[in-house]
Design an enzyme around this catalytic site. Structure first.
Site, PDB file in Angstrom:
ATOM      1  N   HIS A  33      -0.071   5.342   7.204  1.00 15.66           N
ATOM      2  CA  HIS A  33       0.502   5.905   5.982  1.00 15.66           C
ATOM      3  C   HIS A  33       0.810   7.389   6.132  1.00 15.66           C
ATOM      4  CE1 HIS A  33      -1.938   2.401   4.639  1.00 15.66           C
ATOM      5  NE2 HIS A  33      -0.862   2.173   3.929  1.00 15.66           N
ATOM      6  N   SER A  56       0.805  -1.233   0.000  1.00 14.16           N
ATOM      7  CA  SER A  56       0.000   0.000   0.000  1.00 14.16           C
ATOM      8  C   SER A  56       0.829   1.269   0.000  1.00 14.16           C
ATOM      9  CB  SER A  56      -0.938   0.021   1.209  1.00 14.16           C
ATOM     10  OG  SER A  56      -0.203   0.089   2.403  1.00 14.16           O
ATOM     11  N   ASP A  93      -3.282   8.519   7.754  1.00 15.42           N
ATOM     12  CA  ASP A  93      -4.086   7.608   8.562  1.00 15.42           C
ATOM     13  C   ASP A  93      -3.165   6.995   9.606  1.00 15.42           C
ATOM     14  OD1 ASP A  93      -2.663   5.601   7.274  1.00 15.42           O
ATOM     15  OD2 ASP A  93      -4.315   4.972   5.987  1.00 15.42           O
TER      16      ASP A  93
END
Length: 788
Positions: free
Chosen positions: A335, A41, A332
């Protein structure tokens, strides 16, 4: 780091570090012809949008500061490090996510992105998360080469493949989303052993990439895992800052990664392989945020910033999301923000990259370099000579873990029981109405009087010989403890109010509704989870529990969640029959199976963890069509169970789905009430379920089949909690009670967990508390008298 946090930031370094490979006198506008990306991600730009997985970033506030102010699948408010890298290298647009429609035609000339959120070096972890494993990413790359040749011609395609920059960013998710939370892994491997296994996968992948023509490969190190907000929330209760043990693990892995890279370069002299050190830059930013212009480094911008990650938790309804992400290191809970990505790029570029001076900042055309102590100049990238980064290690402190447990007592009923005690068992059951129960007997209304009737007055034995249970997390008593899945309840505060004060795998603080039903029917102990060691010998005489959290009527719901599908639960039941015959003898075993009570509780997961989160299903089926498919599966399962000897079957309806705290959170109706559309969906399904039951009973005359209506009792509890002695029905007891679910989010480190769960209708954001289960069990007994 969900997978990534720091990793992503540093990729910007890639941008210039890359120069290390790039410099070669390219006449084109960009320093390399293409950028080709693999990983997780940290670098996923939207591939997971096209997968059936929970790990997506396709809803706001993700992407709110991106060029078009729309979520793209990037786990960031804006640009990823690789986006900034592409800009630094001169690209006007970004290589597309390979699974997207944009990855076609001339767009393929500038590269492609194969990364998938929740992937990693551990293939099992990627499969567990329904991400694209690195091995499959490599297969997609081969497919890309074929497409590229059709667009560019064989010769030019070969040149692009050879001169492209390859970025690999993985490893964080292997630790944070697998090793640290999966006892099947962390009990099987030490951290050192697991790291070595990942490094073996890294070697294999890099060799495979080299074999397909890659010559310029940049691989990110692990970031300081212990500094990710999520890690600090879940594991940092003993420390004020980062989780030192996790940082130590990351440093040790990075050391091995550098050694592996050195070895590979010796094997392949024409391979330019660089390990991008993202550990130190991110560690520095987290430890001294104000020096980089940040106000917050311990939590993310989205929601509380402590747990939110993926669009399931970080979405438009996340309460508390910041208005200015530039002040946050993390967007978040795992990240980094776009601002952090930019700062890290500048910092990383300054690590002895350019021979003639120190880089302060960069733009599309080059770098601002300090050539001497008193002067600076703008140096075009074509004139820059880049050095490899130096790996910097820092010491860490290992700390242990600790867990706490609590318990509450049972309710007792004592109303007019003397009158009821005078009645015979048959009279009570036939003429009276059971309205409650506990471990000693039932509360019944007989001849207008409400009273407690001890089991000794009803029967000297249990009312049924065994209880056999199928379904999902509502009735799972521990089977998922033995699976490699994220859907587990094997850590506190789950089980804190259970008999032994220990988590058992039940998604509750104490007893499930089926535990209360068993007590009502006279059982002194509960039928064990079939996959547990306890499911053996004479214990099998009282039944078995085959339920698995994350399962559903639809087998794909279960496989997506790495749960036990109903079809497999049925196979386990056949296996159980053989074992039972060995223990009890063929005749008695047959009698037990015929007279046992069978409970089937499932369907909720099919909606809230599949249909509502899976855009493909919603496009393929209307709610009515999807419900009809599930009903068809329910009928098939029930008929198969009947063919195997079951005659007394109770199937629970769907609860009011829109009243579940998690759904209220996602829909943003926390303060205004339940989500009406979801409740309508549940009611529509329940109507079909009742019709199916009627049809099945006509088809099988000796089948006693009851639909336990749990919709109404749960709805009543939520809408009139005080009438039942509850103070809170809008959120769960665990943590904030709005998103916490499974031990990954509801655990002993969850901030805000209540001290008295008896006041809460829900214990976590989706499962009812023991106190609520008691009310539900009373209703189930009332409705099930006809079959027991």
């Amino acid at each position: 780091m969900h997978n990534r946090g720091g990793a992503s930031m540093v990729l910007n370094l890639v941008c210039v570090c890359v120069l290390l490979f790039l410099y070669g006198g390219n006449a084109q506008d960009t320093l390399v012809p293409a950028v080709i990306t693999f990983g997780d991600s940290v670098v996923d730009v939207g591939n997971n949008n096209y997968l059936s997985t929970l790990f997506k970033a396709n809803y706001p506030p993700y992407g709110r500061d991106f060029a078009n102010h729309q979520p793209t699948g990037r786990f960031c408010n804006g640009k990823l490090a690789t986006d900034l890298t592409a800009e630094t290298l001169g690209f006007k647009t970004y290589p597309a996510a390979y699974l997207s429609p944009e990855a076609s035609g001339k767009n393929l000339l500038i590269g492609a992105n194969f990364a998938s959120a929740a992937s990693g070096y551990d293939e099992n972890a990627a499969n567990l998360n329904h991400a694209i494993p690195l091995s499959q990413q490599l297969k997609y790359f081969q497919e890309y080469q074929t497409k590229l040749a059709k667009v560019a011609g064989q010769s030019k395609a070969k040149s692009i493949i050879k001169d492209a920059l390859y970025v690999v960013s993985a490893g964080s998710g292997d630790f944070v989303q697998n090793y640290y939370i999966n006892p099947l892994v962390n009990r099987a491997y030490t951290v050192e052993q697991y790291s070595s296994m990942l490094l073996s996968s890294f070697n294999t992948f890099t060799k495979g990439l080299y074999g397909l023509g890659a010559r310029k490969i940049g691989v990110t190190s692990l970031p300081p895992l212990g500094c990710l907000p999520l890690a600090r929330t879940l594991f940092g209760y003993q420390e004020n800052g980062c989780v030192s043990k996790f940082n130590t693990d990351a440093q040790a892995f990075n050391k091995k990664l550098n050694a592996a890279a050195t070895s590979l370069q010796k094997q392949y002299p024409d391979l330019r392989l660089v390990i991008f050190d993202i550990y130190k830059p991110l560690f520095d930013v987290v430890k001294s945020p104000s020096q980089y212009g940040f106000a917050e480094a311990a939590r993310g911008c989205c929601g509380t910033g402590t747990l939110e990650t993926t669009s399931a938790l970080c979405n438009p309804h996340s309460v508390g999301t910041c208005s200015n992400a530039t002040q946050y290191v993390f967007f978040d809970s795992v990240h980094p923000s776009e601002a952090a990505n930019r700062i890290l790029a500048d910092e990383l570029i300054g690590q002895d990259l350019i021979v003639r001076g120190t880089v302060f900042c960069t733009d599309n055309g080059g770098a601002l370099v300090n050539i001497t102590a008193k002067s600076s100049t703008h140096l075009p990238l074509q004139e820059a000579s880049i050095h490899r980064l130096k790996h910097v290690e820092e010491a860490g402190i290992v700390s242990g873990l600790k867990m706490d447990f609590v318990i509450i007592g049972e309710n007792e009923y004592d109303l007019a029981w003397e009158r009821c005690r005078q009645l015979q068992a048959e009279d009570v059951v036939v003429k009276g109405k059971v309205v409650g129960a506990n471990k000693g007997g039932v509360v019944a209304v007989v001849e207008g009087l409400r009273g407690f009737v001890p089991f000794s007055q009803i029967s000297s034995d249990t009312i049924v010989p065994a209880i056999i249970t199928f379904g999902d997390s509502i009735v799972d008593v521990g089977n998922n403890n033995y699976l490699s899945t994220l859907f587990r309840a094997d850590k506190p505060p789950y089980g804190r109010d259970f008999v032994n004060h220990q988590p058992t795998g039940r998604f509750c603080n104490g007893k499930l509704a089926t535990d209360f039903v068993a007590g009502t029917l006279g059982f002194k102990s509960y039928a064990p989870a079939y996959l547990s060691p306890e499911a053996s010998g004479k214990t099998l005489l009282i039944g078995a529990n085959f339920a698995s959290a994350g399962s559903g009527y639809y087998d794909k719901t279960a496989t997506q969640n790495h749960a036990i599908p109903l079809s497999q639960q049925l196979k386990y039941y056949k296996e159980y029959q053989s074992k039972l015959a060995e223990v009890a003898g063929q005749s008695k075993a047959k009698s037990i199976m015929k007279d046992a009570l069978y409970v089937l509780t499932t369907g909720t997961t099919d909606f809230i963890q599949n249909y509502y989160t899976n855009s493909y299903l919603r496009k393929t089926y209307t709610v009515e069509q999807y419900s009809s498919m599930l009903i068809s599966l329910m009928k098939n399962f029930t008929e198969n169970l009947y063919d195997l000897g079951a005659r007394k079957i109770g199937v629970t309806s769907l609860p009011p789905l829109g009243c579940i705290p998690l759904e209220r959170t996602l829909a943003g109706t926390h303060e205004s009430g339940c989500v009406s559309q979801l409740n309508t969906d549940a009611q529509g399904f329940n109507k079909m379920l009742n019709n199916a039951a009627t049809s099945l009973k006509k088809k099988c005359p000796d089948l006693r089949l009851v639909i336990f209506d749990i919709y109404k009792p749960v709805y009543d509890l939520v809408n009139s909690p005080s009438m039942y002695g509850f103070a809170e029905a809008g959120r769960g007891c665990c943590g904030t009670g709005t998103v916490e679910l499974t031990t990954a989010l509801c655990n002993s480190h969850s901030l805000g967990t209540c001290s008295n769960a008896t006041q809460y209708v829900f214990f976590d954001s989706a499962h009812t508390s023991e106190a609520a289960n008691k009310v539900i069990a009373d209703e189930m007994i009332n409705q099930g008298l006809s079959i027991i």
